[in-house]
Design a protein around this motif. Structure first.
Motif, PDB file in Angstrom:
ATOM      1  N   ASP A 111      39.682  37.404  42.904  1.00  0.00           N
ATOM      2  CA  ASP A 111      41.088  38.417  42.488  1.00  0.00           C
ATOM      3  C   ASP A 111      40.293  39.248  41.519  1.00  0.00           C
ATOM      4  OD1 ASP A 111      43.123  39.410  41.717  1.00  0.00           O
ATOM      5  OD2 ASP A 111      43.751  38.869  40.147  1.00  0.00           O
ATOM      6  N   PRO A 112      39.511  40.445  42.405  1.00  0.00           N
ATOM      7  CA  PRO A 112      38.289  41.436  42.143  1.00  0.00           C
ATOM      8  C   PRO A 112      39.260  42.670  41.484  1.00  0.00           C
ATOM      9  CG  PRO A 112      39.559  41.271  44.730  1.00  0.00           C
ATOM     10  CD  PRO A 112      39.693  40.672  44.158  1.00  0.00           C
ATOM     11  N   GLY A 113      38.997  42.749  40.618  1.00  0.00           N
ATOM     12  CA  GLY A 113      39.703  44.021  39.193  1.00  0.00           C
ATOM     13  C   GLY A 113      38.712  44.878  38.906  1.00  0.00           C
ATOM     14  N   SER A 114      38.961  46.141  38.675  1.00  0.00           N
ATOM     15  CA  SER A 114      38.207  46.954  38.144  1.00  0.00           C
ATOM     16  C   SER A 114      36.665  46.339  36.890  1.00  0.00           C
ATOM     17  CB  SER A 114      38.230  48.557  38.125  1.00  0.00           C
ATOM     18  OG  SER A 114      38.731  48.045  36.522  1.00  0.00           O
ATOM     19  N   ALA A 165      33.538  38.365  33.931  1.00  0.00           N
ATOM     20  CA  ALA A 165      33.496  40.210  33.360  1.00  0.00           C
ATOM     21  C   ALA A 165      32.115  40.663  34.161  1.00  0.00           C
ATOM     22  CB  ALA A 165      32.986  40.266  31.850  1.00  0.00           C
ATOM     23  N   ARG A 166      32.976  41.767  34.266  1.00  0.00           N
ATOM     24  CA  ARG A 166      32.000  42.640  35.604  1.00  0.00           C
ATOM     25  C   ARG A 166      31.174  43.111  35.217  1.00  0.00           C
ATOM     26  NH1 ARG A 166      35.190  44.242  41.358  1.00  0.00           N
ATOM     27  NH2 ARG A 166      33.276  44.328  41.718  1.00  0.00           N
ATOM     28  N   PRO A 180      42.625  52.799  46.932  1.00  0.00           N
ATOM     29  CA  PRO A 180      41.788  52.794  47.130  1.00  0.00           C
ATOM     30  C   PRO A 180      41.026  50.739  46.642  1.00  0.00           C
ATOM     31  CG  PRO A 180      42.353  55.146  45.890  1.00  0.00           C
ATOM     32  CD  PRO A 180      43.691  53.995  46.319  1.00  0.00           C
ATOM     33  N   ARG A 181      41.808  50.880  45.681  1.00  0.00           N
ATOM     34  CA  ARG A 181      41.819  48.941  45.038  1.00  0.00           C
ATOM     35  C   ARG A 181      41.261  47.909  46.609  1.00  0.00           C
ATOM     36  NH1 ARG A 181      46.308  47.104  42.887  1.00  0.00           N
ATOM     37  NH2 ARG A 181      45.117  45.307  41.379  1.00  0.00           N
ATOM     38  N   ASP A 220      43.653  36.337  34.547  1.00  0.00           N
ATOM     39  CA  ASP A 220      42.683  36.507  36.040  1.00  0.00           C
ATOM     40  C   ASP A 220      42.281  35.034  37.399  1.00  0.00           C
ATOM     41  OD1 ASP A 220      42.968  39.645  36.419  1.00  0.00           O
ATOM     42  OD2 ASP A 220      41.377  39.580  35.074  1.00  0.00           O
ATOM     43  N   ALA A 221      41.635  34.561  36.372  1.00  0.00           N
ATOM     44  CA  ALA A 221      41.444  33.058  37.359  1.00  0.00           C
ATOM     45  C   ALA A 221      42.737  32.075  37.260  1.00  0.00           C
ATOM     46  CB  ALA A 221      40.818  31.936  36.211  1.00  0.00           C
TER      47      ALA A 221
END
Length: 149
Positions: free
Chosen positions: A18-21, A42-43, A79-80, A130-131
């Protein structure tokens, strides 16, 4: 076999993102279809993020990857969604694995509802949401794959 339809993914354990910014939620399924939230990354830099994804992919013996695609409520891609597709493209540059995308509309809301129903406090939910959203995405992908086959 870079990008695949869900039905083309091999049978076996799958990893979902689940990719977020700021984060990437990760879940895994067993060969029998049991889905478990794993962790939230955490990216930082793409290379470090990808290394963690592939470490988990190998650790769980996965045979394919499902990436949540943030589709707008009207069905359009913004864009997301482009960012999620770029993540898939960039992961393929590192390793050739089967990747499919799954519509992730409302996955975070569903995950939050489940966590609230389980009695989890807000501070705890923020650490795992998020997981759990990745788990919702993977459950949806498995249901859709079963319905199409």
């Amino acid at each position: 076999m870079p990008f695949a339809d869900l039905t083309a993914l091999p049978d076996g354990p799958l990893l979902a993102l689940d990719p977020g910014s700021k984060t990437i939620g990760i879940a895994v399924s067993t060969s029998s279809g049991v889905v478990t939230p794993v962790e939230t990354i955490a990216r930082t830099k793409f290379t470090a993020d990808a290394q963690r994804v592939f470490t988990l992919y190998d650790e769980f013996g996965c045979v394919g990857l499902v990436i949540g695609l943030p589709v707008n409520m009207d069905g359009s891609l913004g864009p997301r969604a482009q960012s999620a597709r770029s993540l898939g493209t960039n992961l393929l540059r590192i390793r050739d694995i089967p990747i499919a995308y799954e519509d992730e509309r409302l996955s975070t809301e569903e995950a939050e509802d489940r966590l609230i129903a389980a009695g989890m406090r807000r501070e705890q939910r923020e650490q795992v949401i998020d997981a759990h959203a990745a788990a919702v995405i993977l459950e949806s992908a498995l249901r859709n794959r079963a319905a199409k086959s």
